[in-house]
Design an enzyme around this catalytic site. Structure first.
Site, PDB file in Angstrom:
ATOM      1  NE  ARG A  82      17.222  96.115  72.306  1.00 21.31           N
ATOM      2  CZ  ARG A  82      17.973  95.912  71.235  1.00 21.31           C
ATOM      3  NH1 ARG A  82      17.411  95.712  70.078  1.00 21.31           N
ATOM      4  NH2 ARG A  82      19.280  95.905  71.318  1.00 21.31           N
TER       5      ARG A  82
ATOM      6  CD1 TRP B 143      17.897  92.497  80.813  1.00 17.90           C
ATOM      7  CD2 TRP B 143      20.125  92.336  80.864  1.00 17.90           C
ATOM      8  NE1 TRP B 143      18.217  91.186  81.053  1.00 17.90           N
ATOM      9  CE2 TRP B 143      19.575  91.051  81.093  1.00 17.90           C
ATOM     10  CE3 TRP B 143      21.511  92.462  80.848  1.00 17.90           C
ATOM     11  CZ2 TRP B 143      20.352  89.930  81.297  1.00 17.90           C
ATOM     12  CZ3 TRP B 143      22.283  91.339  81.061  1.00 17.90           C
ATOM     13  CH2 TRP B 143      21.703  90.092  81.289  1.00 17.90           C
TER      14      TRP B 143
ATOM     15  CG  HIS C 262      27.211  55.908  75.643  1.00 21.06           C
ATOM     16  ND1 HIS C 262      28.169  54.938  75.567  1.00 21.06           N
ATOM     17  CD2 HIS C 262      26.487  55.809  74.494  1.00 21.06           C
ATOM     18  CE1 HIS C 262      28.061  54.292  74.415  1.00 21.06           C
ATOM     19  NE2 HIS C 262      27.034  54.806  73.754  1.00 21.06           N
TER      20      HIS C 262
ATOM     21  CD  GLU D  90      14.662  75.866  70.034  1.00 20.85           C
ATOM     22  OE1 GLU D  90      15.818  76.017  70.459  1.00 20.85           O
ATOM     23  OE2 GLU D  90      13.842  76.802  69.973  1.00 20.85           O
TER      24      GLU D  90
ATOM     25  CB  CYS E 223      19.829  98.825  77.187  1.00 23.06           C
ATOM     26  SG  CYS E 223      20.759  98.451  78.660  1.00 23.06           S
TER      27      CYS E 223
ATOM     28  CE  LYS F   1      13.566  87.689  69.963  1.00 19.60           C
ATOM     29  NZ  LYS F   1      13.311  86.230  69.938  1.00 19.60           N
TER      30      LYS F   1
ATOM     31  CD  GLU G 247      14.682  80.430  75.769  1.00 15.28           C
ATOM     32  OE1 GLU G 247      15.109  81.566  75.531  1.00 15.28           O
ATOM     33  OE2 GLU G 247      14.147  79.725  74.897  1.00 15.28           O
TER      34      GLU G 247
ATOM     35  CE  LYS H 181      12.364  78.493  72.764  1.00 15.99           C
ATOM     36  NZ  LYS H 181      13.367  78.591  71.768  1.00 15.99           N
TER      37      LYS H 181
ATOM     38  CG  ASN I  11      22.668  98.505  74.705  1.00 16.68           C
ATOM     39  OD1 ASN I  11      22.806  97.764  75.677  1.00 16.68           O
ATOM     40  ND2 ASN I  11      22.486  98.049  73.482  1.00 16.68           N
ATOM     41  N   GLY I  12      25.288  98.899  76.715  1.00 19.67           N
ATOM     42  CA  GLY I  12      26.635  98.333  76.614  1.00 19.67           C
ATOM     43  C   GLY I  12      27.350  98.392  77.951  1.00 19.67           C
TER      44      GLY I  12
HETATM   45  C1  AGP Z   1      16.121  81.316  72.247  1.00 15.04           C
HETATM   46  O1  AGP Z   1      14.836  81.097  72.640  1.00 15.04           O
HETATM   47  C2  AGP Z   1      16.808  82.458  72.870  1.00 15.04           C
HETATM   48  N1  AGP Z   1      16.109  83.673  72.761  1.00 15.04           N
HETATM   49  C3  AGP Z   1      18.285  82.545  72.545  1.00 15.04           C
HETATM   50  O2  AGP Z   1      18.865  81.289  72.710  1.00 15.04           O
HETATM   51  C4  AGP Z   1      18.662  83.093  71.150  1.00 15.04           C
HETATM   52  O3  AGP Z   1      18.340  82.177  70.150  1.00 15.04           O
HETATM   53  C5  AGP Z   1      20.168  83.423  71.145  1.00 15.04           C
HETATM   54  O4  AGP Z   1      20.440  84.376  72.139  1.00 15.04           O
HETATM   55  C6  AGP Z   1      20.637  83.926  69.801  1.00 15.04           C
HETATM   56  O5  AGP Z   1      19.994  85.104  69.436  1.00 15.04           O
HETATM   57  P1  AGP Z   1      20.110  85.671  67.969  1.00 15.04           P
HETATM   58  O6  AGP Z   1      19.426  84.682  67.065  1.00 15.04           O
HETATM   59  O7  AGP Z   1      19.402  86.983  67.998  1.00 15.04           O
HETATM   60  O8  AGP Z   1      21.558  85.786  67.649  1.00 15.04           O
END
Ligand code: AGP
Length: 634
Positions: free
Chosen positions: A44, A94, A526, A503, A2, A629, A510, A507, A120-121
């Site tokens: 976010r 959210w 393995h 990584e 949020c 985010k 996601e 990507k 939020n929360g």
């Molecule tokens: C990566 O593309 C994501 N957005 C996610 O894995 C992110 O890196 C993770 O949630 C950690 O976020 P932060 O760096 O804000 O702690």
């Protein structure tokens, strides 16, 4: 998660001339400020949005809320214009408790629609509180935990007659995590906020003040800010900011100046924030390196306020982080162990906390987080400190919670990262962690000053080389466009190429919603090699042929093994690597760099690939489905 915005100013409608009795409001109409703040917090992640306004002469709160994107809310407001106001709160939700419907969207109203609350929360004891309120005859319109907080606040307000005092009483009853903001029609110049394990920052203006989940909410209007502590309540009016604790006793908040440029949070002509942020990467790395040496060229990290004797005595480093930040930590492990000869463990923050880790005052815990708000990482930080370890955080966002709760912080200078998928944060986190590694190596005598200076010089050459990789991006984009129908893509790497492979896979998952897995190339035989059949696309990150003996040849052998079984090989290799060329179906060249620096270049084609493939599929690369985010709940 949020997004929260609060604003109070002297309430002129946009364009209305100031009179002798009123001070001009530089930011305009509170509704416009709230909507602009919400627009800047869109990154976010959210699935509904709403605003509430209070103003003189009105005996209730005006509000609008809509499921879906901010455009739906704006459409609703255009269809039913809102009144002039002096204070506003705005929210992007959210969904957690209750689906993303209009009714469940925030604000939630109580006290005969004279009080509005956003949140939020997660309020963990909401069921018990709801039962209590239902027994008193309270009627609920939504399924949310937030409405319970709103009704509780209304009850406390009726008792106390003061919104700040009522908020303190409410906060004391709530369990879980929360940022709450409230306005009441009785007090149209006031916004009251409370925070417990959830972010809230104050923006300081002249004749106006702001609240936000993070500084992005108000950097278009002010750079002056206050960092609130845990369990604090803030009351803003156009001319005052008062902070108290949950017992309603005066409390301290820390003032700071935001060093982000508001324009850095704009797309600046790029199709997406992600594309822009990929292009920002040379600057993100250069800025993170900037100003870290003294006049003699010696590495100095003034922010690291942990006693040098303590740092010399460190016998283990544990990196805690989530997602991309954890992969940055994984890359840093190779460098720090190599330079400092200190064992480094990398652990996902949510696993660390629940596994009873062994740590003591000789353990240095390094928490990496772009947002500085990731709840899993924050909880791990607290756990580590409770066990006596020192915590140093590597964070991008000023005013966030993790630095505040760490013993020291090393800020990355990537600027605001808006796209949900991390790109420039990853590169700047690796850069900052490398600075930390070199600093420790210098301090502990593992490296001579001239060796450190040499390695710093190599890091300073990196931004120009990242730029070269970006400029070569068209071939990656074209390859991605031709692979729109792929249903599974594998990624292989060895040594520092392994976290790069992880990584690259993250990507693609996601952004393009394609099954993707990253493996250590040595692990292939393995198990994962069973996945290879005709046409299976496999990215392979090839180490420098000039690096550690046999690393390169082992990976070249792995490529041959998968190719023999029908894989389509997409290879990332250094300029001039003639040996690998013959085994690659597609090859993406990167400039030559030392082994430990290669991740800063090798990941870039993988970012461009994922973004381009997702774009070709017509997907929103800035806000992928189901993702937020900033993950501010566990
Ligand atoms: C990566 O593309 C994501 N957005 C996610 O894995 C992110 O890196 C993770 O949630 C950690 O976020 P932060 O760096 O804000 O702690």
């Amino acid at each position: 998660m949020c997004g929260i915005v609060g604003y109070t100013g002297l309430g002129l409608a946009a364009g209305q001339p100031a009179t002798a009795e009123t001070t001009p409001v530089p930011s305009g109409h509170p509704l416009e400020v709230a909507l602009e703040g919400l627009r800047r917090l869109e990154y976010r992640g959210y699935d509904s949005a709403g605003v509430a306004l209070v103003g003189p002469g009105r005996d209730d709160v005006a509000f609008a809320k809509k499921s879906g994107k901010l455009g739906n809310l704006v459409g609703e407001i255009e269809a039913h214009p809102m009144p002039q106001a002096t204070a506003a709160i705005g929210h992007t939700r959210w969904a957690t408790h209750g689906g993303p419907t209009d009714v469940n969207a925030h604000p939630h109203l109580a006290d005969g629609d004279r009080l509005a609350v956003i949140h939020n929360g997660i309020i963990e004891n909401f069921a018990q509180l709801k039962k209590e309120l239902l027994a008193e005859g309270v009627f609920f319109r939504s399924e949310t935990d937030t409405e319970v907080a709103a009704q509780l606040l209304a009850r406390e307000y009726r008792r106390a007659g003061d919104l700040t005092e009522a908020m303190a009483a409410t906060a004391r009853r709530l369990e879980g995590t929360f940022t709450l903001l409230a306005v009441h029609a009785d007090d149209p110049l006031k916004v009251v906020g409370a925070r417990h394990d959830s972010p809230l920052v104050v923006g300081l203006g002249e004749g106006e003040n702001f609240l936000g989940s993070d500084v992005a909410a108000f950097i278009a209007f002010t750079k002056e800010a206050l960092e609130l502590g845990q369990d604090q309540i803030v009351t803003i009016t156009p001319t005052s900011v008062d902070v108290v604790d949950f017992r309603n006793k005066p409390a301290e908040a820390k003032r700071f100046t935001v060093d982000w440029d508001a324009a850095a949070a704009e797309k600046s002509g790029f199709e997406s924030f992600m594309d822009k942020e990929i292009h920002d990467q040379p600057h993100a790395v250069a800025d993170t390196l900037l100003g870290r040496t003294d006049v003699d060229g010696r590495l100095t990290l003034d922010e690291i306020r942990i006693d040098e004797a303590v740092l010399r005595a460190v016998d283990k480093i544990i990196v805690i982080a989530c997602g991309t930040a954890a992969y940055a930590g994984h890359v840093a492990k190779y460098a720090i162990e190599h330079w400092c000869r200190i064992p480094v463990e990398v652990e996902l923050a949510h696993e660390f906390r629940y596994r009873d880790p062994i740590l003591n005052e000789k353990t240095l815990v390094v928490a990496i987080s772009q947002s500085g708000e990731t709840m899993d990482t924050l909880m791990a930080v607290r756990h580590a400190r409770e066990q006596g370890a020192k915590v140093l955080s590597i964070v991008n966002t000023q005013g966030s919670t993790i630095p505040r709760e760490s013993d020291a912080v090393l800020y990355t200078h990537a600027g605001p990262e808006i796209a949900v998928a991390s790109t420039k944060a990853f590169l700047s986190q690796i850069t900052a962690a490398y600075l930390l590694g070199l600093y420790l190596a210098q301090l502990r005598g593992n490296k001579f000053a001239d060796e450190v200076a040499y390695l710093l010089g190599e890091l300073r050459d990196v931004p120009a080389k990242i730029q070269t990789v970006i400029e070569r991006g068209e071939y990656v984009r074209a390859t991605a466009r031709s692979m729109q129908d792929a249903t599974s893509v594998l990624f292989l790497g060895r040594h520092v190429g392994y976290p790069v492979a992880l990584e690259g896979a993250l990507k693609l998952k996601e952004l393009a919603y394609i099954h993707a897995e990253g493996f250590a190339a040595g692990e292939l035989k393995h198990g994962p090699i069973a996945l290879i059949d005709e046409g299976q696309p496999v990215f392979v990150v090839v180490p420098s042929p000039r690096g550690r003996d046999s690393l390169h040849s082992k990976v070249v052998s792995n490529i041959q093994e998968i190719r023999a079984r029908g894989a389509r090989t997409l290879v990332i290799a250094e300029d001039g690597d003639d040996e690998v060329r013959r085994y690659a179906d597609e090859i993406f060249w990167i400039p030559q760099v030392p082994t430990l620096i290669q991740p800063l270049l090798a990941v870039v084609p993988l970012q461009i690939f994922a973004m381009s493939l997702a774009t070709a599929k017509g997907l929103d690369v800035d806000q992928p489905r189901n993702l937020a985010k900033s993950v501010t709940v566990e």
